[in-house]
Design a protein around this motif. Structure first.
Motif, PDB file in Angstrom:
ATOM      1  N   PHE A 175       8.128  11.863   5.152  1.00 50.61           N
ATOM      2  CA  PHE A 175       8.278  11.191   3.816  1.00 50.61           C
ATOM      3  C   PHE A 175       6.398  11.178   3.263  1.00 50.61           C
ATOM      4  CE2 PHE A 175       7.664   7.002   1.717  1.00 50.61           C
ATOM      5  CZ  PHE A 175       8.394   7.530   0.426  1.00 50.61           C
ATOM      6  N   MET A 176       5.540  11.096   4.317  1.00 54.28           N
ATOM      7  CA  MET A 176       4.153  10.854   3.883  1.00 54.28           C
ATOM      8  C   MET A 176       3.631  12.039   3.491  1.00 54.28           C
ATOM      9  SD  MET A 176       3.315   7.895   4.045  1.00 54.28           S
ATOM     10  CE  MET A 176       4.088   6.479   4.649  1.00 54.28           C
ATOM     11  N   ASP A 177       4.163  13.363   3.986  1.00 56.68           N
ATOM     12  CA  ASP A 177       3.826  14.847   3.448  1.00 56.68           C
ATOM     13  C   ASP A 177       4.376  15.029   2.061  1.00 56.68           C
ATOM     14  OD1 ASP A 177       2.377  15.417   5.823  1.00 56.68           O
ATOM     15  OD2 ASP A 177       4.183  16.490   6.665  1.00 56.68           O
ATOM     16  N   ALA A 178       5.664  14.499   1.770  1.00 59.09           N
ATOM     17  CA  ALA A 178       6.411  14.496   0.751  1.00 59.09           C
ATOM     18  C   ALA A 178       5.355  13.770  -0.615  1.00 59.09           C
ATOM     19  CB  ALA A 178       7.639  14.190   0.456  1.00 59.09           C
ATOM     20  N   LEU A 179       4.863  12.621   0.053  1.00 58.41           N
ATOM     21  CA  LEU A 179       3.967  11.790  -1.168  1.00 58.41           C
ATOM     22  C   LEU A 179       2.979  12.472  -1.364  1.00 58.41           C
ATOM     23  CD1 LEU A 179       4.685   8.176   0.458  1.00 58.41           C
ATOM     24  CD2 LEU A 179       5.696   9.010  -1.607  1.00 58.41           C
ATOM     25  N   LYS A 180       2.366  13.265  -0.424  1.00 55.66           N
ATOM     26  CA  LYS A 180       0.929  13.761  -0.483  1.00 55.66           C
ATOM     27  C   LYS A 180       1.123  14.930  -1.278  1.00 55.66           C
ATOM     28  CE  LYS A 180      -2.842  15.915   2.184  1.00 55.66           C
ATOM     29  NZ  LYS A 180      -3.203  16.054   3.427  1.00 55.66           N
ATOM     30  N   SER A 181       2.194  15.763  -1.195  1.00 53.24           N
ATOM     31  CA  SER A 181       2.643  16.931  -2.121  1.00 53.24           C
ATOM     32  C   SER A 181       2.847  16.709  -3.377  1.00 53.24           C
ATOM     33  CB  SER A 181       3.858  17.692  -1.473  1.00 53.24           C
ATOM     34  OG  SER A 181       3.783  18.268  -0.143  1.00 53.24           O
ATOM     35  N   ALA A 182       3.531  15.293  -3.555  1.00 51.98           N
ATOM     36  CA  ALA A 182       3.815  14.715  -5.005  1.00 51.98           C
ATOM     37  C   ALA A 182       2.675  14.079  -5.637  1.00 51.98           C
ATOM     38  CB  ALA A 182       4.945  14.023  -5.035  1.00 51.98           C
ATOM     39  N   ASN A 183       1.429  14.371  -5.126  1.00 48.49           N
ATOM     40  CA  ASN A 183       0.349  13.531  -5.348  1.00 48.49           C
ATOM     41  C   ASN A 183       0.595  12.172  -5.823  1.00 48.49           C
ATOM     42  OD1 ASN A 183      -1.386  15.836  -5.322  1.00 48.49           O
ATOM     43  ND2 ASN A 183      -0.099  16.639  -7.454  1.00 48.49           N
ATOM     44  N   VAL A 184       1.296  11.438  -4.994  1.00 44.46           N
ATOM     45  CA  VAL A 184       1.397   9.789  -5.164  1.00 44.46           C
ATOM     46  C   VAL A 184       0.224   9.244  -4.535  1.00 44.46           C
ATOM     47  CG1 VAL A 184       2.844   8.119  -4.494  1.00 44.46           C
ATOM     48  CG2 VAL A 184       3.997  10.024  -5.277  1.00 44.46           C
ATOM     49  N   ARG A 185      -0.136   8.106  -5.331  1.00 46.54           N
ATOM     50  CA  ARG A 185      -1.380   7.665  -5.017  1.00 46.54           C
ATOM     51  C   ARG A 185      -1.039   6.176  -4.213  1.00 46.54           C
ATOM     52  NH1 ARG A 185      -1.161   6.848 -10.671  1.00 46.54           N
ATOM     53  NH2 ARG A 185      -0.896   4.926 -11.209  1.00 46.54           N
ATOM     54  N   GLU A 186      -2.002   5.950  -3.382  1.00 49.38           N
ATOM     55  CA  GLU A 186      -1.699   4.682  -2.766  1.00 49.38           C
ATOM     56  C   GLU A 186      -1.595   3.132  -3.764  1.00 49.38           C
ATOM     57  OE1 GLU A 186      -3.115   1.980   1.251  1.00 49.38           O
ATOM     58  OE2 GLU A 186      -4.060   3.624   0.681  1.00 49.38           O
ATOM     59  N   ASP A 187      -0.501   2.376  -3.555  1.00 46.52           N
ATOM     60  CA  ASP A 187      -0.417   1.329  -4.386  1.00 46.52           C
ATOM     61  C   ASP A 187       0.483   0.158  -3.532  1.00 46.52           C
ATOM     62  OD1 ASP A 187       0.121  -0.510  -6.342  1.00 46.52           O
ATOM     63  OD2 ASP A 187       0.655   0.668  -7.964  1.00 46.52           O
ATOM     64  N   LYS A 188      -0.535  -0.519  -2.781  1.00 48.71           N
ATOM     65  CA  LYS A 188       0.031  -1.699  -2.035  1.00 48.71           C
ATOM     66  C   LYS A 188       0.664  -2.677  -2.951  1.00 48.71           C
ATOM     67  CE  LYS A 188      -2.416  -0.719   2.228  1.00 48.71           C
ATOM     68  NZ  LYS A 188      -3.633  -1.320   3.009  1.00 48.71           N
ATOM     69  N   LYS A 189       0.472  -2.754  -4.393  1.00 45.75           N
ATOM     70  CA  LYS A 189       1.044  -3.962  -4.954  1.00 45.75           C
ATOM     71  C   LYS A 189       2.484  -3.564  -5.459  1.00 45.75           C
ATOM     72  CE  LYS A 189       0.200  -5.974  -9.474  1.00 45.75           C
ATOM     73  NZ  LYS A 189      -0.769  -6.347 -10.925  1.00 45.75           N
ATOM     74  N   ARG A 190       2.725  -2.296  -5.638  1.00 44.03           N
ATOM     75  CA  ARG A 190       4.149  -1.816  -6.346  1.00 44.03           C
ATOM     76  C   ARG A 190       4.976  -1.115  -5.392  1.00 44.03           C
ATOM     77  NH1 ARG A 190       5.323  -3.696 -11.048  1.00 44.03           N
ATOM     78  NH2 ARG A 190       3.626  -4.341 -12.819  1.00 44.03           N
ATOM     79  N   LEU A 191       4.344  -0.548  -4.221  1.00 48.10           N
ATOM     80  CA  LEU A 191       5.140   0.333  -3.323  1.00 48.10           C
ATOM     81  C   LEU A 191       5.110  -0.517  -1.850  1.00 48.10           C
ATOM     82  CD1 LEU A 191       3.561   3.874  -4.243  1.00 48.10           C
ATOM     83  CD2 LEU A 191       5.574   2.587  -5.162  1.00 48.10           C
ATOM     84  N   MET A 192       6.457  -0.249  -1.337  1.00 45.21           N
ATOM     85  CA  MET A 192       6.888  -0.738  -0.179  1.00 45.21           C
ATOM     86  C   MET A 192       7.743   0.305   0.552  1.00 45.21           C
ATOM     87  SD  MET A 192       7.896  -4.736  -0.616  1.00 45.21           S
ATOM     88  CE  MET A 192       8.508  -4.963   0.926  1.00 45.21           C
ATOM     89  N   PHE A 193       6.813   0.964   1.784  1.00 42.08           N
ATOM     90  CA  PHE A 193       7.665   1.783   2.557  1.00 42.08           C
ATOM     91  C   PHE A 193       7.864   1.250   3.861  1.00 42.08           C
ATOM     92  CE2 PHE A 193       4.926   4.588  -0.271  1.00 42.08           C
ATOM     93  CZ  PHE A 193       5.899   4.674  -1.504  1.00 42.08           C
ATOM     94  N   LYS A 194       8.994   1.456   4.241  1.00 44.79           N
ATOM     95  CA  LYS A 194       9.577   1.000   5.709  1.00 44.79           C
ATOM     96  C   LYS A 194      10.317   1.915   6.329  1.00 44.79           C
ATOM     97  CE  LYS A 194       9.638  -3.941   4.243  1.00 44.79           C
ATOM     98  NZ  LYS A 194      10.511  -5.287   4.288  1.00 44.79           N
TER      99      LYS A 194
END
Length: 379
Positions: A237-256
């Motif tokens: 999942f983290m590799d996929a986020l990196k490939s999609a250029n997703v920036r960290e956003d602790k306010k609106r994103l919750m990953f578990k």
């Protein structure tokens, strides 16, 4: 009153049995309850944890391929079914002396209810999926009552004369929360909220597609996303986020890895992306949320596809088969729903209308009808 339960294989078979047992014990506390399942199966752990007596019997299901390992397993399964399991089940029945046997799925159900019926004991089988499993098909002409989660399941049975649609029972009432309150509980700001998950083991294809979706959500702005990537899939999942250029956003994103407050997350969501297990479908309708369903393609007899179809036909969900799921397709479906709130609201309303609430109460009524209330009150 003594009731024998048979359930095994998956939580989707075991949890309905536990929900029925809970309801029986709540209303008729004198009832003695015993579960039969496989010693190493999930049922052994879940049943004991719930506080019910459990007896293990060695059984195994048949595989449908023709590989050497499948042939060996099938020979063992046939021996268990025809000789050892039958004998063990009959011994337990003679010792426990049940007044009623209830099965909720898995190959253990066919063996236990088949033997119980042959010994003159009243039987009830419950099918949680929209496409009945082998045990339900086999028992549909033998059980005294055949309880179904959906009306659609009747279409796949040769004899529906014993069938009653009750819905799927949930172990505890879903704690419904207002959307805003659920978001506040999760620490999420106001805004369109998406929940996605692929089951306890995750679903790599869903996880990879969701990463691209989150990138689109960030470009759109003001969207919250909760995602469970499942056991062992964090790096994927983290590799996929990196490939999609997703920036960290602790306010609106919750990953578990796992979601242990699923009902709160479902209540917080405007849209849910998931597989189409029977209990997930039940929860979606009970809470009333529109969904995009990606059925697990290797489910027995493709039953998740039929589960999803029941909500698609009610205009409460969109179905994307696993083979058709791409990052672009998922983004396209979500973006269209996000832009068409009227359609989304209609889907939500239809999901609520599809709910079969109080299923445990309906099932208890069928039990009382079959055995009589006086019998249930006897210890």
């Amino acid at each position: 009153m003594r009731i024998l339960f048979a359930a095994g294989g998956t939580a989707g078979h075991i949890n309905p049995a536990l929900a029925i047992a809970d309801k029986v014990r709540e209303v008729f506390p004198e009832t003695r309850i015993l579960f039969i399942g496989t010693p190493e199966g999930m049922e052994s752990r879940l049943v004991k944890k719930a506080g019910y007596d459990f007896r293990g019997v060695e059984m195994s299901g048949f595989r449908r391929d023709i590989s050497p390992s499948a042939m060996v397993r099938n020979v063992r399964a046939a021996y268990c079914y025809l000789i050892s399991a039958k004998s063990a089940v009959r011994k337990i029945i003679r010792e426990f002396k049940p007044d009623l046997a209830i099965g909720t799925g898995g190959y253990v159900t066919g063996t236990v209810l088949g033997q119980a019926a042959a010994m003159g004991i009243k039987t009830i089988t419950h099918e949680s999926n929209s496409y009945p499993g082998m045990a339900t098909k086999m028992l549909s002409t033998k059980a005294d009552k055949v309880l179904l989660a959906t009306e659609d399941a009747k279409k796949h049975l040769k004899d529906s004369s014993r069938c009653i649609v009750t819905g799927n029972p949930l172990r505890t009432n879903i704690p419904l929360e207002e959307r805003k309150a659920a978001r506040e509980r999760l620490g999420l700001p106001e805004g369109f909220t998406v929940l996605s998950f692929g089951g306890s083991l995750g679903a790599n294809k869903i996880t990879e597609s969701v990463a691209e979706l989150i990138a689109w959500e960030q470009k759109t702005g003001g969207i919250n996303h909760i995602h469970s990537y499942g056991g062992g899939n964090r790096d994927i999942f983290m590799d996929a986020l990196k490939s999609a250029n997703v920036r960290e956003d602790k306010k609106r994103l919750m990953f578990k890895e796992y979601i242990d407050n699923m009902y709160t997350c479902m209540c917080a969501a405007d849209l849910i992306i998931s597989r189409a297990g029977a209990m997930t479908i039940t929860e979606l309708t009970e809470i009333g949320r529109p969904s995009i369903l990606v059925p697990y393609p290797n489910a027995t007899e493709n039953h998740q596809y039929y589960n999803a179809l029941s909500l698609v036909n009610a205009n409460a969900a969109i179905l994307i088969e696993d083979k058709d799921l791409t990052r672009a397709r998922l983004v396209d479906e979500i973006s269209r729903l996000y832009s068409d709130r009227a359609r989304l609201s209609l889907m939500e309303e239809n999901a609520k209308k599809s709910a079969k609430s109080n299923a445990a109460d309906k099932i208890l009524a069928e039990i009382v009808d079959l055995v009589g209330e006086e019998a249930l009150r006897k210890s």
